[in-house]
Design a protein around this motif. Structure first.
Motif, PDB file in Angstrom:
ATOM      1  N   ALA A 103       0.867  -1.185   0.106  1.00 51.83           N
ATOM      2  CA  ALA A 103      -0.036  -0.038   0.081  1.00 51.83           C
ATOM      3  C   ALA A 103       0.545   1.283   0.061  1.00 51.83           C
ATOM      4  O   ALA A 103       1.673   1.285   0.847  1.00 51.83           O
ATOM      5  N   GLU A 104       0.300   1.952  -0.516  1.00 48.63           N
ATOM      6  CA  GLU A 104       1.063   3.577  -0.551  1.00 48.63           C
ATOM      7  C   GLU A 104       1.043   4.512   1.154  1.00 48.63           C
ATOM      8  O   GLU A 104      -0.280   3.948   1.756  1.00 48.63           O
ATOM      9  N   PRO A 105       2.496   5.514   1.269  1.00 52.71           N
ATOM     10  CA  PRO A 105       3.692   5.447   0.494  1.00 52.71           C
ATOM     11  C   PRO A 105       4.027   4.394   0.887  1.00 52.71           C
ATOM     12  O   PRO A 105       4.206   2.987   2.120  1.00 52.71           O
ATOM     13  N   ARG A 171       2.158  11.388  -5.034  1.00 54.22           N
ATOM     14  CA  ARG A 171       1.166  11.291  -5.863  1.00 54.22           C
ATOM     15  C   ARG A 171       0.100  10.774  -4.934  1.00 54.22           C
ATOM     16  O   ARG A 171      -1.396  10.449  -5.746  1.00 54.22           O
ATOM     17  N   TRP A 172       0.565   9.859  -4.065  1.00 52.60           N
ATOM     18  CA  TRP A 172      -1.242   9.332  -3.193  1.00 52.60           C
ATOM     19  C   TRP A 172      -2.523  10.020  -2.571  1.00 52.60           C
ATOM     20  O   TRP A 172      -3.400   9.461  -2.069  1.00 52.60           O
ATOM     21  N   TYR A 173      -1.945  11.448  -2.919  1.00 51.81           N
ATOM     22  CA  TYR A 173      -3.203  12.546  -1.839  1.00 51.81           C
ATOM     23  C   TYR A 173      -3.551  13.777  -3.477  1.00 51.81           C
ATOM     24  O   TYR A 173      -4.290  13.949  -2.848  1.00 51.81           O
ATOM     25  N   ASP A 179      -3.875   6.439  -7.568  1.00 50.50           N
ATOM     26  CA  ASP A 179      -3.491   6.019  -6.374  1.00 50.50           C
ATOM     27  C   ASP A 179      -2.115   5.532  -5.700  1.00 50.50           C
ATOM     28  O   ASP A 179      -1.242   5.036  -5.032  1.00 50.50           O
ATOM     29  N   SER A 180      -1.639   4.232  -6.958  1.00 56.41           N
ATOM     30  CA  SER A 180      -0.512   3.506  -6.919  1.00 56.41           C
ATOM     31  C   SER A 180       0.347   3.668  -7.886  1.00 56.41           C
ATOM     32  O   SER A 180      -1.010   3.005  -9.352  1.00 56.41           O
TER      33      SER A 180
END
Length: 223
Positions: A103-105, A171-173, A179-180
């Motif tokens: 999962a990110e981050p 990038r994930w926000y 999202d990934s």
């Protein structure tokens, strides 16, 4: 006391009577302080570098001091992938699959010469010349193998990189971005095939399939 000083912004002075009781900071610093202090590595190793990684987690070096002691066997619960050892063509599909399941981050640390660039086996028929051929690497730890101190220095550099990130730019926000970052899975056929290079391979195959143009006839010499 130390944690409050790390969170305080240097431009604001805290009165002596409130020192250690309050902190003036930003949302980014609180967010990054929590993430940098709980980096959970993935529990897997590839070769001799993994022995040094295990030693770094033992009592003598004690990476728990930096919040890095929780090594998880599931990629769903990991923050960082430490690629410790030689990356072979047979193993790279599984490594990419594990990375995609994180999962990110998420971050990648290339530990040692083999993970960074192939090491002494770079010219081997079955060795990938660096994990960065497939995954985005954040920190490179040199050595063959690196010492536990070198790995800890690399993880501290990763903490410093996390400290500089902002919720406004990651990038994930960003709702405009995915999202990934999912990496296309390579597959092992007669050789390792990277799906990202299939158009290039097809163009080269079409070029080689075309018959060569006939050579021009030599000009006749005049008497």
């Amino acid at each position: 006391m130390t944690e409050a000083k790390e969170l305080n912004l240097p431009d604001f002075e805290i009165p002596d009577e409130l020192d250690g009781k309050i902190a003036i900071t930003t949302l980014d610093r609180i967010y990054n302080f929590g993430r940098r202090s709980s980096i959970w590595p993935m529990m897997f190793g590839l070769a001799c570098c993994a022995i040094e990684m295990i030693a770094a987690q033992a009592a003598r070096y004690d990476m728990a001091r930096f919040g890095m002691e929780v090594m998880r066997p599931s990629p769903r619960q990991c923050d960082v992938m430490i690629v410790a050892g030689t990356v072979t063509k047979k193993m790279i599909p599984s490594i990419v699959r594990l990375y995609n399941q994180m999962a990110e981050p998420k971050y990648v640390v290339a530990m040692g010469a083999c993970a960074s660039g192939g090491g002494p086996f770079k010219e081997g028929y079955n060795v990938v010349a660096g994990i960065d051929k497939f995954l985005p690497v954040d920190i490179y730890v040199p050595g063959c193998p690196p010492t536990p101190q070198a790995l800890m220095a690399g993880m501290i550099m990763l903490q410093e990189k996390i400290d500089k990130q902002s919720i406004k730019h990651v990038r994930w926000y960003d709702h405009k971005k995915a999202d990934s970052v999912e990496i296309q899975m390579p597959f092992l056929g007669p050789d390792l095939i990277d799906p990202r290079r299939i158009p290039e391979i097809r163009a080269k195959a079409a070029e080689l399939a075309q018959p060569p143009a006939p050579a021009p006839a030599p000009a006749e010499e005049k008497a």
